[in-house]
Design a protein around this motif. Structure first.
Motif, PDB file in Angstrom:
ATOM      1  N   SER A 101       0.841  -1.200   0.000  1.00  0.00           N
ATOM      2  CA  SER A 101       0.000   0.000   0.000  1.00  0.00           C
ATOM      3  C   SER A 101       0.878   1.252   0.000  1.00  0.00           C
ATOM      4  CB  SER A 101      -0.939   0.004   1.211  1.00  0.00           C
ATOM      5  OG  SER A 101      -0.237  -0.225   2.410  1.00  0.00           O
ATOM      6  N   THR A 102       2.202   1.058  -0.178  1.00  0.00           N
ATOM      7  CA  THR A 102       3.129   2.179  -0.286  1.00  0.00           C
ATOM      8  C   THR A 102       3.994   1.993  -1.534  1.00  0.00           C
ATOM      9  OG1 THR A 102       4.755   1.049   1.131  1.00  0.00           O
ATOM     10  CG2 THR A 102       3.210   2.562   2.205  1.00  0.00           C
ATOM     11  N   PRO A 103       3.373   1.952  -2.730  1.00  0.00           N
ATOM     12  CA  PRO A 103       4.149   1.735  -3.950  1.00  0.00           C
ATOM     13  C   PRO A 103       5.099   2.893  -4.219  1.00  0.00           C
ATOM     14  CG  PRO A 103       1.929   2.429  -4.500  1.00  0.00           C
ATOM     15  CD  PRO A 103       1.938   2.199  -3.011  1.00  0.00           C
ATOM     16  N   ASP A 104       6.134   2.619  -4.990  1.00  0.00           N
ATOM     17  CA  ASP A 104       7.107   3.658  -5.316  1.00  0.00           C
ATOM     18  C   ASP A 104       6.466   4.807  -6.093  1.00  0.00           C
ATOM     19  OD1 ASP A 104       8.996   2.142  -4.069  1.00  0.00           O
ATOM     20  OD2 ASP A 104      10.095   1.584  -5.875  1.00  0.00           O
ATOM     21  N   ARG A 105       5.457   4.512  -6.888  1.00  0.00           N
ATOM     22  CA  ARG A 105       4.761   5.542  -7.665  1.00  0.00           C
ATOM     23  C   ARG A 105       3.348   5.027  -7.973  1.00  0.00           C
ATOM     24  NH1 ARG A 105       8.918   3.290 -10.456  1.00  0.00           N
ATOM     25  NH2 ARG A 105      10.250   5.101 -10.134  1.00  0.00           N
ATOM     26  N   PRO A 106       2.373   5.928  -8.237  1.00  0.00           N
ATOM     27  CA  PRO A 106       1.010   5.470  -8.517  1.00  0.00           C
ATOM     28  C   PRO A 106       0.909   4.561  -9.728  1.00  0.00           C
ATOM     29  CG  PRO A 106       1.021   7.825  -8.025  1.00  0.00           C
ATOM     30  CD  PRO A 106       2.455   7.407  -8.175  1.00  0.00           C
ATOM     31  N   MET A 107       1.751   4.803 -10.744  1.00  0.00           N
ATOM     32  CA  MET A 107       1.735   4.003 -11.950  1.00  0.00           C
ATOM     33  C   MET A 107       3.124   4.063 -12.566  1.00  0.00           C
ATOM     34  SD  MET A 107      -0.815   4.359 -15.271  1.00  0.00           S
ATOM     35  CE  MET A 107      -0.066   5.881 -15.847  1.00  0.00           C
ATOM     36  N   GLY A 119      16.000  -9.779 -13.158  1.00  0.00           N
ATOM     37  CA  GLY A 119      16.442 -10.445 -14.365  1.00  0.00           C
ATOM     38  C   GLY A 119      15.596 -11.639 -14.755  1.00  0.00           C
ATOM     39  N   LEU A 120      14.290 -11.561 -14.490  1.00  0.00           N
ATOM     40  CA  LEU A 120      13.405 -12.707 -14.716  1.00  0.00           C
ATOM     41  C   LEU A 120      12.854 -12.778 -16.131  1.00  0.00           C
ATOM     42  CD1 LEU A 120      11.393 -12.687 -11.362  1.00  0.00           C
ATOM     43  CD2 LEU A 120      13.371 -14.102 -11.971  1.00  0.00           C
ATOM     44  N   GLY A 121      13.064 -11.753 -16.924  1.00  0.00           N
ATOM     45  CA  GLY A 121      12.509 -11.788 -18.271  1.00  0.00           C
ATOM     46  C   GLY A 121      11.043 -11.387 -18.292  1.00  0.00           C
ATOM     47  N   PRO A 122      10.332 -11.699 -19.391  1.00  0.00           N
ATOM     48  CA  PRO A 122       8.950 -11.224 -19.579  1.00  0.00           C
ATOM     49  C   PRO A 122       7.908 -12.083 -18.871  1.00  0.00           C
ATOM     50  CG  PRO A 122       9.644 -12.455 -21.505  1.00  0.00           C
ATOM     51  CD  PRO A 122      10.853 -12.405 -20.591  1.00  0.00           C
ATOM     52  N   VAL A 123       8.061 -12.251 -17.561  1.00  0.00           N
ATOM     53  CA  VAL A 123       7.099 -13.049 -16.801  1.00  0.00           C
ATOM     54  C   VAL A 123       5.857 -12.222 -16.498  1.00  0.00           C
ATOM     55  CG1 VAL A 123       8.932 -14.445 -15.759  1.00  0.00           C
ATOM     56  CG2 VAL A 123       8.120 -12.386 -14.579  1.00  0.00           C
ATOM     57  N   ALA A 124       4.760 -12.885 -16.167  1.00  0.00           N
ATOM     58  CA  ALA A 124       3.568 -12.182 -15.703  1.00  0.00           C
ATOM     59  C   ALA A 124       3.897 -11.466 -14.393  1.00  0.00           C
ATOM     60  CB  ALA A 124       2.424 -13.172 -15.492  1.00  0.00           C
ATOM     61  N   ALA A 125       3.367 -10.260 -14.210  1.00  0.00           N
ATOM     62  CA  ALA A 125       3.684  -9.492 -13.003  1.00  0.00           C
ATOM     63  C   ALA A 125       2.542  -8.535 -12.700  1.00  0.00           C
ATOM     64  CB  ALA A 125       4.991  -8.729 -13.177  1.00  0.00           C
ATOM     65  N   TRP A 126       2.092  -8.518 -11.447  1.00  0.00           N
ATOM     66  CA  TRP A 126       1.007  -7.619 -11.070  1.00  0.00           C
ATOM     67  C   TRP A 126       1.083  -7.298  -9.576  1.00  0.00           C
ATOM     68  CZ3 TRP A 126       0.303 -12.835 -12.049  1.00  0.00           C
ATOM     69  CH2 TRP A 126      -0.300 -13.614 -11.062  1.00  0.00           C
ATOM     70  N   ASP A 127       0.430  -6.202  -9.202  1.00  0.00           N
ATOM     71  CA  ASP A 127       0.389  -5.749  -7.812  1.00  0.00           C
ATOM     72  C   ASP A 127      -0.947  -6.086  -7.170  1.00  0.00           C
ATOM     73  OD1 ASP A 127       2.860  -4.672  -8.332  1.00  0.00           O
ATOM     74  OD2 ASP A 127       2.308  -2.597  -7.828  1.00  0.00           O
ATOM     75  N   GLY A 216      -5.594  11.626   0.238  1.00  0.00           N
ATOM     76  CA  GLY A 216      -5.130  12.327  -0.945  1.00  0.00           C
ATOM     77  C   GLY A 216      -4.205  11.497  -1.806  1.00  0.00           C
ATOM     78  N   GLY A 217      -3.818  12.075  -2.932  1.00  0.00           N
ATOM     79  CA  GLY A 217      -2.852  11.424  -3.802  1.00  0.00           C
ATOM     80  C   GLY A 217      -3.445  10.666  -4.963  1.00  0.00           C
ATOM     81  N   GLY A 218      -4.756  10.476  -4.974  1.00  0.00           N
ATOM     82  CA  GLY A 218      -5.403   9.709  -6.034  1.00  0.00           C
ATOM     83  C   GLY A 218      -6.274  10.565  -6.924  1.00  0.00           C
ATOM     84  N   ALA A 219      -7.116   9.904  -7.703  1.00  0.00           N
ATOM     85  CA  ALA A 219      -7.962  10.601  -8.666  1.00  0.00           C
ATOM     86  C   ALA A 219      -8.983  11.515  -7.987  1.00  0.00           C
ATOM     87  CB  ALA A 219      -8.674   9.582  -9.558  1.00  0.00           C
TER      88      ALA A 219
END
Length: 366
Positions: A101-107, A119-127, A216-219
């Protein structure tokens, strides 16, 4: 037939094979807290059970902590005595999930960059954004990906830098919240083997979204800037209400999951709840109930690290020999949203888990 949020493991069972955690080197004791907060060691211990928490140095981010925890967990998995089923993948993992809940940036999401840094390559990745329940939610999602045949091995990292959200004058949050990261590696395995993830219970109640929030900080703030101030970028919590909600939902979720996986309270070998504060931990354990000698807690030494708290507590317990292969482990969590979730698993035969207390800072190249 079990519902999606209350089901047991499918035929393709997820098995835990790697675990690690890290807290930043900067230890902040109760005596080190800002004088303006007007606290003392006895007051903080009595209210929270915390002796010391860890805060990052300037320039160190959530992603840096996540990277260090991930590297450690992957090393433990690589040394695991039991290898995964099926053909080897071209990378250590097929997918990366980051709970924070404290990401480096919103997007963009943090997981793709973490995969790149590893160095994992094009693996699936999500938050996953489920606050202090994030690790259990991420664990459920990763287990589901393995069960559905989407992945054979998944890296899950829960990381938080809560010190960046604390207002300078907020004593209530400041004495409790801390920074850290924990990571696990799941692989495809066989039902019933040590490390098997047996089931989950997940839930939410959006009506309570204002009990724990960063307004704050969002849309919302961007679309109506006149309604928000710089103070809304800081963490806000209604402590008394949160206490009751946390105790109620963690207790009920844990009890429901016990029923669904066929365990009695006497079957629990180790109980690990989100390390919110000592009073909440004790209240939940008493209501389930779980004897004190079966509870795992490290909040006194690391504080409340949000989504990272459960994997950090597991790593700490494993390091100190409190977890053994085949033990039945119950996890439960509660966080902003409101969200809550529980998980049941058999403890794996792990390679040695490194200490979460590192004398070296995490890497800072991004």
């Amino acid at each position: 037939m079990p519902s999606p949020t209350h089901g047991t493991a499918a035929e393709r069972t997820a098995v835990l094979e790697g675990l690690a955690g890290v807290v930043p080197p900067r230890a902040v004791s109760n005596d080190d807290l800002p004088a303006a907060w007007d606290t003392d060691d006895a007051w903080v211990r009595r209210r929270t059970g915390i002796r010391v928490r860890h805060w990052v140095a300037p320039g160190v981010s959530t992603g840096d902590l996540a990277l260090e925890a991930a590297r450690r967990a992957l090393a433990v998995a690589a040394a695991a005595p039991v290898r995964p089923l099926g053909a080897a993948t071209t990378a250590p993992v097929d997918a990366v999930v980051v709970a924070t809940s404290t990401p480096d940036r919103p997007m963009p999401a943090m997981a793709p960059q973490l995969a790149h840094r590893l160095g994992l390559g094009p693996v699936a990745a999500w938050d996953v954004a489920a606050a202090c329940s994030g690790f259990v939610y991420a664990l459920a999602g990763a287990a589901g990906a393995i069960g559905a045949g989407i992945a054979n091995r998944v890296l899950i990292v829960a990381a938080e830098v809560y010190s960046t959200l604390i207002a300078p004058d907020d004593r209530g949050a400041g004495v409790v919240f801390a920074d850290g990261a924990g990571a696990v590696v799941l692989r495809r395995g066989e039902q019933g083997e040590p490390g098997s993830v047996l089931g989950f219970d997940l839930g939410s109640d959006g009506a309570g979204h204002e009990l724990i929030e960063v307004p704050g900080g969002g849309a919302l703030a961007r679309s109506a800037p006149d309604r928000y101030t710089p103070a809304d970028l800081h963490f806000k919590m209604r402590g008394r209400d949160v206490f009751q909600e946390a105790v109620t939902h963690m207790t009920l979720s844990a009890q429901l999951l016990l029923k669904n996986v066929g365990w009695s309270v006497h079957d629990i070998d180790r109980f690990v709840a989100h390390q919110a504060n000592a009073r909440i931990l004790n209240a939940v354990a008493e209501r389930i109930p779980v004897p004190s000698d079966r509870q795992v807690a490290n909040i006194d030494r690391v504080g409340n690290t949000g989504a990272a708290s459960i994997p950090l507590a597991l790593a700490d317990a494993a390091e100190h020999g409190r977890l053994h292969a085949g033990q039945r482990v119950l996890l439960t969590s509660f966080g902003a949203g409101l969200t809550w979730g529980s998980a049941a698993l058999l403890w794996p035969d792990l390679a040695p888990v490194p200490s979460v207390h590192s004398t070296d800072g995490p890497p800072r190249s991004r």
